[in-house]
Design an enzyme around this catalytic site. Structure first.
Site, PDB file in Angstrom:
ATOM      1  N   LEU A  65    -128.056  23.369  16.759  1.00 61.54           N
ATOM      2  CA  LEU A  65    -128.864  23.505  15.537  1.00 61.54           C
ATOM      3  C   LEU A  65    -128.402  24.648  14.639  1.00 61.54           C
ATOM      4  O   LEU A  65    -129.179  25.504  14.209  1.00 61.54           O
ATOM      5  CB  LEU A  65    -130.358  23.617  15.885  1.00 61.54           C
ATOM      6  CG  LEU A  65    -130.932  22.426  16.669  1.00 61.54           C
ATOM      7  CD1 LEU A  65    -132.422  22.610  16.916  1.00 61.54           C
ATOM      8  CD2 LEU A  65    -130.685  21.105  15.969  1.00 61.54           C
ATOM      9  N   GLY A  95    -124.799   7.670  12.725  1.00 63.70           N
ATOM     10  CA  GLY A  95    -124.470   9.031  13.110  1.00 63.70           C
ATOM     11  C   GLY A  95    -123.009   9.263  13.411  1.00 63.70           C
ATOM     12  O   GLY A  95    -122.185   9.426  12.500  1.00 63.70           O
ATOM     13  N   THR A  96    -122.656   9.232  14.673  1.00 67.89           N
ATOM     14  CA  THR A  96    -121.322   9.642  15.136  1.00 67.89           C
ATOM     15  C   THR A  96    -120.179   8.962  14.387  1.00 67.89           C
ATOM     16  O   THR A  96    -119.152   9.592  14.122  1.00 67.89           O
ATOM     17  CB  THR A  96    -121.223   9.364  16.653  1.00 67.89           C
ATOM     18  OG1 THR A  96    -122.243  10.112  17.306  1.00 67.89           O
ATOM     19  CG2 THR A  96    -119.885   9.767  17.216  1.00 67.89           C
ATOM     20  N   CYS A 124    -135.705  18.952  20.791  1.00 68.00           N
ATOM     21  CA  CYS A 124    -135.073  20.250  21.061  1.00 68.00           C
ATOM     22  C   CYS A 124    -135.984  21.054  22.002  1.00 68.00           C
ATOM     23  O   CYS A 124    -137.170  20.763  22.101  1.00 68.00           O
ATOM     24  CB  CYS A 124    -134.856  21.009  19.754  1.00 68.00           C
ATOM     25  SG  CYS A 124    -136.384  21.390  18.921  1.00 68.00           S
ATOM     26  N   ASN A 184    -132.511  10.266  20.074  1.00 68.79           N
ATOM     27  CA  ASN A 184    -131.632  11.421  20.014  1.00 68.79           C
ATOM     28  C   ASN A 184    -130.583  11.249  21.117  1.00 68.79           C
ATOM     29  O   ASN A 184    -130.574  10.234  21.821  1.00 68.79           O
ATOM     30  CB  ASN A 184    -132.446  12.713  20.204  1.00 68.79           C
ATOM     31  CG  ASN A 184    -131.831  13.865  19.433  1.00 68.79           C
ATOM     32  OD1 ASN A 184    -130.616  14.025  19.431  1.00 68.79           O
ATOM     33  ND2 ASN A 184    -132.656  14.668  18.792  1.00 68.79           N
ATOM     34  N   THR A 185    -129.693  12.199  21.262  1.00 70.65           N
ATOM     35  CA  THR A 185    -128.608  12.074  22.239  1.00 70.65           C
ATOM     36  C   THR A 185    -129.129  12.132  23.678  1.00 70.65           C
ATOM     37  O   THR A 185    -130.227  12.635  23.940  1.00 70.65           O
ATOM     38  CB  THR A 185    -127.610  13.220  22.031  1.00 70.65           C
ATOM     39  OG1 THR A 185    -128.333  14.451  22.040  1.00 70.65           O
ATOM     40  CG2 THR A 185    -126.887  13.078  20.709  1.00 70.65           C
TER      41      THR A 185
HETATM   42  C1  LIG Z   1    -122.557  16.439  16.105  1.00 71.47           C
HETATM   43  C2  LIG Z   1    -123.969  15.934  16.184  1.00 71.47           C
HETATM   44  C3  LIG Z   1    -125.005  16.733  15.743  1.00 71.47           C
HETATM   45  C4  LIG Z   1    -126.322  16.288  15.821  1.00 71.47           C
HETATM   46  N1  LIG Z   1    -127.323  17.088  15.347  1.00 71.47           N
HETATM   47  C5  LIG Z   1    -128.601  16.618  15.359  1.00 71.47           C
HETATM   48  C6  LIG Z   1    -129.639  17.384  14.784  1.00 71.47           C
HETATM   49  O1  LIG Z   1    -129.429  18.466  14.221  1.00 71.47           O
HETATM   50  N2  LIG Z   1    -130.901  16.892  14.853  1.00 71.47           N
HETATM   51  C7  LIG Z   1    -131.198  15.674  15.428  1.00 71.47           C
HETATM   52  O2  LIG Z   1    -132.363  15.267  15.447  1.00 71.47           O
HETATM   53  N3  LIG Z   1    -130.206  14.908  15.952  1.00 71.47           N
HETATM   54  C8  LIG Z   1    -128.933  15.357  15.930  1.00 71.47           C
HETATM   55  N4  LIG Z   1    -127.929  14.578  16.438  1.00 71.47           N
HETATM   56  C9  LIG Z   1    -128.274  13.263  17.023  1.00 71.47           C
HETATM   57  C10 LIG Z   1    -128.091  12.147  16.011  1.00 71.47           C
HETATM   58  O3  LIG Z   1    -128.933  12.316  14.888  1.00 71.47           O
HETATM   59  C11 LIG Z   1    -128.396  10.771  16.657  1.00 71.47           C
HETATM   60  O4  LIG Z   1    -129.739  10.741  17.055  1.00 71.47           O
HETATM   61  C12 LIG Z   1    -127.527  10.482  17.861  1.00 71.47           C
HETATM   62  O5  LIG Z   1    -126.240  11.022  17.714  1.00 71.47           O
HETATM   63  C13 LIG Z   1    -127.397   8.977  18.134  1.00 71.47           C
HETATM   64  O6  LIG Z   1    -126.796   8.298  17.048  1.00 71.47           O
HETATM   65  P1  LIG Z   1    -125.200   8.038  16.943  1.00 71.47           P
HETATM   66  O7  LIG Z   1    -124.760   7.523  18.296  1.00 71.47           O
HETATM   67  O8  LIG Z   1    -125.035   7.042  15.841  1.00 71.47           O
HETATM   68  O9  LIG Z   1    -124.580   9.337  16.639  1.00 71.47           O
HETATM   69  C14 LIG Z   1    -126.609  15.004  16.371  1.00 71.47           C
HETATM   70  C15 LIG Z   1    -125.556  14.198  16.819  1.00 71.47           C
HETATM   71  C16 LIG Z   1    -124.247  14.642  16.722  1.00 71.47           C
HETATM   72  C17 LIG Z   1    -123.147  13.742  17.193  1.00 71.47           C
END
Ligand SMILES: Cc1cc2nc3c(=O)[nH]c(=O)nc-3n(C[C@H](O)[C@H](O)[C@H](O)COP(=O)(O)O)c2cc1C
Length: 349
Positions: free
Chosen positions: A111, A311-312, A168, A232-233
């Site tokens: 964050l 996202g990614t 978080c 989220n991840t």
């Molecule tokens: C580099 C990175 C930073 C992320 N930062 C945040 C964040 O600040 N807040 C949040 O809620 N999710 C964050 N995520 C999670 C993404 O918003 C998303 O929920 C997750 O990566 C799944 O989607 P994706 O597979 O398309 O990336 C982050 C993901 C990545 C890869």
């Protein structure tokens, strides 16, 4: 090794595309209102906010929109979900904080950000001036942090939603993640909903690392969430076979990318099913996790999502949100849908 996911994802996407030749669909759904010129109504509602289309960026993967504007107009997509903002500036965790994994990546950014004051004074007005709709992701270690952030956002330009990142750690509760417990999830969402501008919908961003995502989702909706963002991840880690040590300085990190998509689709499907069953009130779901194509996005819509976050994939294809929107539009039309709304939750029928 073409895609930044060890090539696996490209092969998978190619194979999937082969099976998806948009031919005849014997079981085509009845179309609703087809717009003139073969268009389709892609508008979607998140609480009191009507978005022109369902594609948004996922928090943390597109900064505060400026980086994206080099590739497309932020106003072209439904909304920009900003990197989670905290009360004060933060530099994040030590490096290395990204690692490639098969079909995905691990991150432990922690964050990083400028803090709410700089964000409200500098980043939000910029996005608003470009006509962008902004869903602001907020987080803190205490409920009070979330409250202060939601209050600070009152009257800020271009804000069409608040996404409470309850995935978080909760500092007051020995580092436990808010979204791992229905009671702590409830407390945050209730507090944010109480102070936020009533015109601005509040979304709860959920973690998949729980025993029952339905229990957490229900608690958030009971607390007043106008929508749910999932997922989220997933917590993961990687060990370097040469150094024989963890790759990430923070040891563990969040897994994202195509590898997590089946988990994400399952979460969206289970929560939408619980809504249809009457186990909880129906609110819109913003689905995310490994979306790379319009067909991936369609999968989430069919599972029950009213919108999706990308996202990614943005890291290796920064214009992917508009490409995915175009592909989703074509995929819906090919299947006989006259509106996005008609496709939401279709897999449950
Ligand atoms: C580099 C990175 C930073 C992320 N930062 C945040 C964040 O600040 N807040 C949040 O809620 N999710 C964050 N995520 C999670 C993404 O918003 C998303 O929920 C997750 O990566 C799944 O989607 P994706 O597979 O398309 O990336 C982050 C993901 C990545 C890869």
């Amino acid at each position: 090794m073409t895609d930044g996911y060890g090539g696996f994802a490209d092969n998978f996407a190619d194979n999937f595309a082969d099976n998806e030749d948009a031919g005849d669909f014997d079981d085509a759904p009845p179309s609703t209102i087809m717009l003139p010129g073969g268009g389709i109504d892609l508008a979607t509602r998140i609480g009191s906010t009507l978005l022109p289309n369902p594609v948004t960026t996922a928090s943390g993967c597109a900064g505060y929109g400026k980086e994206l504007a080099k590739f497309f107009e932020p106003a072209a997509i439904g909304a920009v979900v900003t990197k989670t903002i905290m009360p004060y500036p933060r530099s994040g965790r030590a490096t290395p904080r990204m690692a490639e994994t098969p079909s995905g990546m691990l991150n432990s950014i922690g964050l990083q950000g400028p803090g709410i004051d700089a964000f409200v004074e500098r980043d939000l007005p910029w996005l608003a001036a470009r006509g962008g709709r902004t869903i602001v992701s907020i987080a803190g270690g205490h409920v009070d942090d979330f409250v202060a952030l939601a209050e600070r956002l009152k009257g800020a330009p271009g804000v069409v939603g608040i996404e409470a990142n309850i995935s978080c750690p909760n500092v007051a509760n020995r580092g436990q993640v808010f979204a791992c417990n229905p009671a702590t999830s409830y407390d945050v969402i209730r507090a944010v909903r109480d102070v936020a501008d009533p015109q601005v919908p509040v979304l709860a961003k959920l973690s998949p690392d729980v025993t029952s995502i339905v229990d957490i989702a229900r608690a958030c909706v009971e607390a007043g969430a106008d929508g749910l963002s999932m997922i989220n991840t997933l917590l993961g880690m990687a060990i370097d076979p040469d150094t024989m040590k963890p790759v990430l300085a923070g040891i563990t990190g969040g897994l994202s990318g195509p590898a997590v998509r089946p988990v994400a689709v399952r979460c969206v499907y289970q929560v939408h099913a619980a809504m249809l069953d009457g186990q909880m009130a129906q609110v819109p779901i913003v689905g995310m996790g490994g979306i790379r194509t319009g067909l991936d996005a369609l999968e989430f819509i069919l599972a029950g999502a009213a919108a999706v976050s990308v996202g990614t994939v943005i890291f290796n294809d920064p214009s992917s949100p508009v490409r995915i929107l175009d592909e989703l539009r074509a995929a819906l039309i090919a299947r006989g849908f006259g509106s996005l709304e008609a496709a939401i939750g279709y897999a449950h029928r």
